[in-house]
Scaffold this motif. Sequence first.
Motif, PDB file in Angstrom:
ATOM      1  N   VAL A   7      53.888  27.312  44.566  1.00  0.00           N
ATOM      2  CA  VAL A   7      53.784  27.965  46.858  1.00  0.00           C
ATOM      3  C   VAL A   7      53.507  28.945  46.350  1.00  0.00           C
ATOM      4  CG1 VAL A   7      55.850  29.029  47.756  1.00  0.00           C
ATOM      5  CG2 VAL A   7      56.506  26.832  46.064  1.00  0.00           C
ATOM      6  N   SER A   8      52.938  29.296  47.178  1.00  0.00           N
ATOM      7  CA  SER A   8      52.095  30.931  47.524  1.00  0.00           C
ATOM      8  C   SER A   8      52.656  31.365  49.224  1.00  0.00           C
ATOM      9  CB  SER A   8      50.656  30.901  47.717  1.00  0.00           C
ATOM     10  OG  SER A   8      50.226  32.146  47.902  1.00  0.00           O
ATOM     11  N   SER A   9      52.842  32.947  48.985  1.00  0.00           N
ATOM     12  CA  SER A   9      53.028  33.335  50.728  1.00  0.00           C
ATOM     13  C   SER A   9      51.421  33.437  50.692  1.00  0.00           C
ATOM     14  CB  SER A   9      53.501  34.855  50.051  1.00  0.00           C
ATOM     15  OG  SER A   9      55.211  34.513  49.649  1.00  0.00           O
ATOM     16  N   PHE A  10      51.514  33.795  52.718  1.00  0.00           N
ATOM     17  CA  PHE A  10      50.079  33.780  53.135  1.00  0.00           C
ATOM     18  C   PHE A  10      49.766  35.238  52.907  1.00  0.00           C
ATOM     19  CE2 PHE A  10      47.095  35.313  57.013  1.00  0.00           C
ATOM     20  CZ  PHE A  10      47.015  34.268  57.080  1.00  0.00           C
ATOM     21  N   GLY A  11      47.954  35.256  52.400  1.00  0.00           N
ATOM     22  CA  GLY A  11      46.805  35.949  51.908  1.00  0.00           C
ATOM     23  C   GLY A  11      47.569  36.288  50.558  1.00  0.00           C
ATOM     24  N   VAL A  12      47.728  35.826  50.148  1.00  0.00           N
ATOM     25  CA  VAL A  12      47.580  36.682  48.695  1.00  0.00           C
ATOM     26  C   VAL A  12      47.394  35.930  47.070  1.00  0.00           C
ATOM     27  CG1 VAL A  12      49.468  36.770  46.448  1.00  0.00           C
ATOM     28  CG2 VAL A  12      50.464  37.272  49.262  1.00  0.00           C
ATOM     29  N   ASP A  13      47.084  34.262  47.218  1.00  0.00           N
ATOM     30  CA  ASP A  13      46.828  34.166  46.316  1.00  0.00           C
ATOM     31  C   ASP A  13      45.314  33.132  46.463  1.00  0.00           C
ATOM     32  OD1 ASP A  13      48.400  34.274  43.843  1.00  0.00           O
ATOM     33  OD2 ASP A  13      49.639  32.697  45.217  1.00  0.00           O
ATOM     34  N   PHE A  14      43.576  34.367  45.984  1.00  0.00           N
ATOM     35  CA  PHE A  14      42.393  34.296  46.454  1.00  0.00           C
ATOM     36  C   PHE A  14      41.879  32.677  45.470  1.00  0.00           C
ATOM     37  CE2 PHE A  14      44.105  38.269  48.291  1.00  0.00           C
ATOM     38  CZ  PHE A  14      43.081  37.822  49.489  1.00  0.00           C
ATOM     39  N   THR A  15      41.297  31.644  45.991  1.00  0.00           N
ATOM     40  CA  THR A  15      39.953  31.259  45.225  1.00  0.00           C
ATOM     41  C   THR A  15      39.475  31.812  44.342  1.00  0.00           C
ATOM     42  OG1 THR A  15      38.458  30.643  47.135  1.00  0.00           O
ATOM     43  CG2 THR A  15      40.527  29.413  47.566  1.00  0.00           C
ATOM     44  N   ASP A  16      38.748  30.823  43.239  1.00  0.00           N
ATOM     45  CA  ASP A  16      37.600  31.041  42.701  1.00  0.00           C
ATOM     46  C   ASP A  16      36.433  31.336  42.916  1.00  0.00           C
ATOM     47  OD1 ASP A  16      39.587  30.083  40.302  1.00  0.00           O
ATOM     48  OD2 ASP A  16      39.253  28.111  40.892  1.00  0.00           O
ATOM     49  N   HIS A  17      36.027  31.584  44.499  1.00  0.00           N
ATOM     50  CA  HIS A  17      34.736  32.277  44.829  1.00  0.00           C
ATOM     51  C   HIS A  17      34.704  32.539  45.842  1.00  0.00           C
ATOM     52  CE1 HIS A  17      34.175  28.424  41.503  1.00  0.00           C
ATOM     53  NE2 HIS A  17      32.702  29.867  41.169  1.00  0.00           N
ATOM     54  N   MET A  18      33.764  33.758  45.925  1.00  0.00           N
ATOM     55  CA  MET A  18      33.217  34.253  47.093  1.00  0.00           C
ATOM     56  C   MET A  18      31.887  33.789  47.541  1.00  0.00           C
ATOM     57  SD  MET A  18      33.167  37.691  46.505  1.00  0.00           S
ATOM     58  CE  MET A  18      33.585  38.371  48.139  1.00  0.00           C
TER      59      MET A  18
END
Length: 368
Positions: free
Chosen positions: A61-72
């Motif tokens: 479960v994640s709030s909006f804009g908190v947990d980012f993916t592995d790459h950019m």
Amino acid sequence: MQTNSWYHIHTALYHTCFPLSSSVIWDYDASNLPHKNRQDKGPAADLVVQLSPTLKTKPDVSSFGVDFTDHMLTIEWSSTEGWKAPLIKPFGNLSLHPACSSLHYAIQVFEGLKVYRGDDNKLRLFRPMLNMNRMASSAKKACLPAFDQPEFLECIRRLVEIDQDWVPHSYNASLYIRPTFISTEQSLGVKKPCRALLYVIMCLAGTYFNTNAASLWADPKYIRAWKGGTGDCKMGGNYGCSLFALDEAVDNGCQQVLWLYGDDHQITEAGTMNVFLFWINEDGEEELATPPLDGIILPGVTRQSILDLTRNWGEFKVSERYLTMSQLCSALKQQRVKEMFGSGTACMICPIRHIAYNGQVRNLSNIV
């Protein structure tokens, strides 16, 4: 349109019931990109990929804009060398010169779009060329360099493909994409930048609001945007300066600000959302109305999609017209308001519960 039409529209948007064109929904297929003579001759052909050696644990479960993916994704630009090769790399901090003009003078624009996992397990971007067009328009006003929109979108598609396991298997969640364009000019002085950075990060997007309906604080002393300004652009400065009014709204028991404009208190936006009013208008017509794009309204992708969808239904009048608080208060008193809601990429559709205006609370909870 039946009761709780905001939910009806929300559901239609999610299931992408748009009898429009193939550009509405984009699968993982580069052939869908609207680029003439593609053949990988643009910047995307030079894309460099550096995969992260270790992958993060994905939260349930994640709030909006908190947990980012592995790459950019990052793409550098300079006036002397032009655009460098795009780079997909492990997610990490940026290194900026202390005099970077994006930090001092807000020479910065951004976008927001989502990736959805369908019932068929395919991943889709929702009308992404509208975001590319809007970002290009915002960048022009910020004096940032032009970029190849389809090629940039192809780089984003490749980034999503790499981090595709982050796209939730859920109706209530998605993967949010944040393209960002900043000046990296390394000198003080308000001037057109000679260096810039275009980059993309992605995060999990759960529920944006903590409630099913929003409460709004409408005070005409606060203005979000003005004619001849940048209210129709997604610039960071438009949002940071709204926090003071938002703080007052929260102090008065509301969640967001209903932004008004002019002596007649025109309704413009609600927080970061476009506004829609579904009512019986002054002529006795059933109408879905939203303020027009006159330079102070952000041309929302969800806003445009709602207009396209409801016009195709042909069930009621759909208008882009000016709406004032006087008209709204009169319609509420005469019980001509059916629904009022906000729209945006983050929230999609958010019904409005009540509006605090001129010392009174206008209750809409009985119609949502």
